[in-house]
Design an enzyme around this catalytic site. Structure first.
Site: not given
Length: 551
Positions: A206, A248
């Protein structure tokens, strides 16, 4: 437990992923929150649908001020979602069905309730004193942009206890870790080892571009960030072969390609292709395919064993950061006419409402997703056309309970719906009585059964997962066409899409050798033969798609 290393090391290249938030899927104990036991209960459904891997956003201990992305303990399950034993059971159940499990690795920041931060603010000279970025001034790193423009006016926040500012790229209750401190590296490695030893098959990194920040740089993809990821990948490849890292990195593919690393220093196995997503919605709204074609023709080559991740929607907003200002303004006008539909630089709506619940558009969008270069990530509920609730705060608009049946609770829980952590969708056309798994599963013509069938077709063709892509020339601005070609045995597939509201007579050039036969992959009917110029004329109904084998 099953050992993921017993599977092919590049399993992710041909996998269909399914993102599901634990608290949104199925509540088994009646507290209004979905739980890990509910996930286990629905594994047979996911297996029936044709899912290869399940991605679970954070289910860790958290104050839940940011949907669990504010983690207070990386190695503890949030009691609202169950126990570690229930997670182990979910992992074993998925592996027994041949499915992988991918979890979020949120290592850019923690919650301000994490013991690391509490100790860091309490004792600047203690073992955690340097775990975060502290400063006596809030004027450092002025080249770094603010990401959450709707809620934050600075990347610095003042701490009354330590009497200093701390750095945060997201919400002010999410302080960033200090990766200049080697102890932070070891702490993160210990977290990864903890979950990998349990048998977790992969990790979504993330917000990975933001690990390092410097006075000279812009705090995105700085060189030490790549060096850290390469170290993490080397550890996983050595100690846990077959585990996957997906980046990401909300950037253009020519920048994201750096996250695959090099042959000598590999980094992530996968990375998301962000800009292809908004251009799909642009084409669906405008009938114009230039931007979409450009994202495919400009997609950089990636090293062997790597893969792109592609998606239509997920738990975040539909980001519009990588379209032009004029395109962004038009997309806001078309897709977010109500101001509450917007958040940050994007739109917080689900797939079906975005497309006016039009079946033809839903099929075109999903058929394109499933044949794009890379592995598709589906978002829970989109397979039945679930709606959203724009009156909920922030990005909760598209995180409402899964709708399993036509009851008032949608089959999400046996508790009173008023006790649910978020209400079920009640907007017209999307209520539980109108949209649910039970009734669609019984209807052979439903969106759910169409999704199951096209997933089966994708798996059967094979080439969609690991084949190369060759974008073709057409003489119609609304038609996109490309060939997926196998890198080995197999049959090429011509993928053609008409984004116009009118039927299109189109000539597609460069399909393949003259005389090759085109056969509809969905039904087996022969469509035509490639001409002497390696092209052919094709009639495409309005808002339609074709997958044609070239043999």
């Amino acid at each position: 437990m099953n050992d993921a290393s017993s599977s092919p090391l590049d399993w992710y290249r041909s996998a269909v992923f399914y993102e599901v938030m634990v608290r949104s899927f199925r509540d088994t104990n009646g507290d209004g929150y979905g739980d890990l036991a509910g996930m286990s209960e629905k594994l047979d459904y996911l297996s029936w649908l044709g899912i290869d891997a399940v991605w679970l956003p954070p289910f860790f201990a958290s104050p839940l001020r940011d949907g669990g992305y504010d983690i207070s303990d990386y190695t503890a399950v949030n009691p609202l979602f169950g126990t570690m034993e229930q997670f182990d059971a979910l992992l074993d159940g998925a592996h027994a069905r041949g499915m992988k499990v991918v979890i979020d690795l949120v290592i850019n920041h923690t919650s301000d309730q994490h013991v690391w931060f509490q100790e860091s603010r309490r004792d600047p000279n203690g073992p955690f004193g340097d775990f975060y970025l502290w400063s006596g001034t809030n004027e450092r790193f002025e080249n770094v942009r603010i990401i959450f423009t709707d809620t934050e006016d600075s990347n610095w926040a003042w701490d009354d206890e330590r009497k200093q500012y701390y750095w945060h790229r997201f919400f002010s209750h999410q302080p960033d870790l200090n990766y200049d401190n080697p102890a932070v590296h070891e702490a993160v490695f210990d977290v990864v080892r903890f979950w990998a030893k349990k048998g977790v098959d992969g990790f979504r990194l993330d917000a990975i571009p933001y690990l390092y920040v410097s006075d000279e740089g812009n705090g995105e993809s700085e060189p030490p960030t790549h060096a850290f990821i390469a170290r993490l990948r080397a550890m996983l490849d050595t100690e846990f072969p077959g585990r996957m890292l997906v980046a990401e990195a909300n950037q253009l593919p020519r920048q994201v390609v750096e996250y695959f690393g090099t042959p000598d220093a590999p980094e992530c196995n996968m990375a998301f292709n962000f800009p292809v997503m908004p251009y799909i919605f642009w084409a669906l709204a405008s009938g114009e395919t230039t931007g979409l074609r450009g994202t495919l023709t400009e997609l950089p080559e990636i090293q062997g064993g790597s893969a792109w991740g592609v998606f239509l929607r997920n738990h975040d907003e539909l980001t519009l950061e990588m379209v032009t200002e004029a395109e962004r303004a038009t997309m806001y006008e078309l897709y977010a006419p109500e101001p509450r539909m917007k958040v940050n630089v994007g739109i917080r709506r689900r797939l079906a409402p975005l497309l006016d619940n039009r079946r033809d558009k839903l099929e075109v969008a999903n058929a394109l997703l499933l044949c794009l270069p890379g592995s598709p990530f589906l978002y829970y509920g989109d397979e039945i056309g679930m709606g959203d609730n724009i009156w909920l705060d922030d990005r909760d608009a598209s995180r409402t309970p899964m709708q399993w049946d036509a009851s008032a609770s949608g089959g999400f829980s046996h508790a009173d719906p008023s006790s649910f952590y978020l209400p079920v969708v009640t907007s017209e056309g999307f209520t539980t009585a109108e949209v649910n798994v039970e009734e669609q599963r019984a209807d052979p013509d439903s969106l759910l059964n169409w999704t199951k069938a096209i997933l089966e077709l994708r798996h059967r063709l094979g080439v969609m997962g690991t084949g190369s892509t060759r974008v073709l020339t057409t003489d119609h601005p609304s038609v996109l066409a490309f060939v997926r070609e196998p890198n080995g045995p197999g049959v090429p597939v011509l993928c053609a899409f008409n984004f116009s509201e009118n039927a299109a007579e189109v000539t597609i050039s460069g399909i393949g050798p003259a005389g090759a036969r085109l056969v509809n992959a969905r039904g087996g009917a022969e469509v035509g033969e490639v001409g002497e110029d390696e092209g052919m004329a094709l009639a495409l109904p309005a808002m339609s798609w074709h997958w044609l084998t070239v043999s």
